[in-house]
Write an enzyme that holds these catalytic residues in place. Sequence first.
Site, PDB file in Angstrom:
ATOM      1  N   TYR A   1       0.829  -0.973  -0.568  1.00 11.08           N
ATOM      2  CA  TYR A   1      -0.276   0.287  -0.156  1.00 11.08           C
ATOM      3  C   TYR A   1       0.717   1.164  -0.353  1.00 11.08           C
ATOM      4  CZ  TYR A   1      -4.494  -2.830   0.441  1.00 11.08           C
ATOM      5  OH  TYR A   1      -5.401  -3.598   0.995  1.00 11.08           O
TER       6      TYR A   1
ATOM      7  N   LEU B   1     -18.589   0.248  -0.418  1.00  5.53           N
ATOM      8  CA  LEU B   1     -19.205   1.306  -1.298  1.00  5.53           C
ATOM      9  C   LEU B   1     -19.254   1.041  -2.530  1.00  5.53           C
ATOM     10  CD1 LEU B   1     -18.891   4.493   1.592  1.00  5.53           C
ATOM     11  CD2 LEU B   1     -20.327   2.992   1.727  1.00  5.53           C
TER      12      LEU B   1
ATOM     13  N   PHE C   1     -22.547   6.334  -5.797  1.00  5.64           N
ATOM     14  CA  PHE C   1     -22.723   7.374  -5.787  1.00  5.64           C
ATOM     15  C   PHE C   1     -22.446   7.770  -7.661  1.00  5.64           C
ATOM     16  CE2 PHE C   1     -21.422   6.282  -1.567  1.00  5.64           C
ATOM     17  CZ  PHE C   1     -21.969   6.099  -1.014  1.00  5.64           C
TER      18      PHE C   1
END
Length: 302
Positions: A53, A215, A221
């Site tokens: 990461y 999400l 969204f």
Amino acid sequence: MDKVEINQYVSFSKVIQGFWRAHDWQWTPQELNRYLHELVERGITTMDHADIYGDYRCEGIFGEALKLSPELRDSIEIVSKCGIVLPSERLSWTTGHRYDHSRQHIKQSVDRSLQELNVDYLDSLLIHRPSPLMDPNEITDALMDLVKAGKVKSFGVSNFNKSQYDLLNQCLVCDKLHITVNQLEVSPYTLDIMTDGTLNYMQQDNVKVMAWSPLAGGKLFDLADDKAKRIMAIIGPLAQKYQTSTSSIIMAWLNKHPAAILPVIGTHQISRVDEALAGFDIKLSDQEWFDIYTASLGHDIP
């Protein structure tokens, strides 16, 4: 917040904080340390990492923050992953993009993670992705070495399907080596593990599922996405009904599944954390759950 038992040595919080974007936050160690305290105060104690990461930087960023409150280690669980090699100018051995599940690489990766994180052991080590060259016996040998050295308390995988899970799990024979966690992509937008049997298979073997991108990486969204529009046309009114946020409804939807899905959230905004936690106080009806499910499928159930 109640915790979820992973094995007899480790339990996770029901919401997990991910640090794959920690390098982008550009926080000082003091700022991240304060955030860690805020998370623990809310019952979020499990911290998800991977060696790669942030161009191999995020574990070190976390470790610098943890140094400021070493006592915090006793209150948290640290998960990290290894097995992916990405090219990086910072590390001479990262030539090319590949998977490396060799005994040497796994042990070296864990040692580097421990050093970067400023800890003596990992509560859970995950193999980040399956490899066509995966030798389950070699992985088992590496894990045996790590367990004997006290460096790993539990073991899991990430992005493994049923056959890949079986191939590896059949070689693991002791409590600390049994696959206890599979980190998989799942959200109201991404139902693959629900429809292909993977989630049921994990549930059957009492393997806990950590949900990455709960999400859908923000796709839910995107109002230009027809699938997202269908789903949010159901979630939006539910948020109004329960007087909460759409994110809270999504967390409630995941939490309703009997597999006890553990969402991994990547936010650094404490208000977003609170929205995620609020979802665990919402009890969707079966019909409400299926309304979201069928909106994602794009058709009614049989």
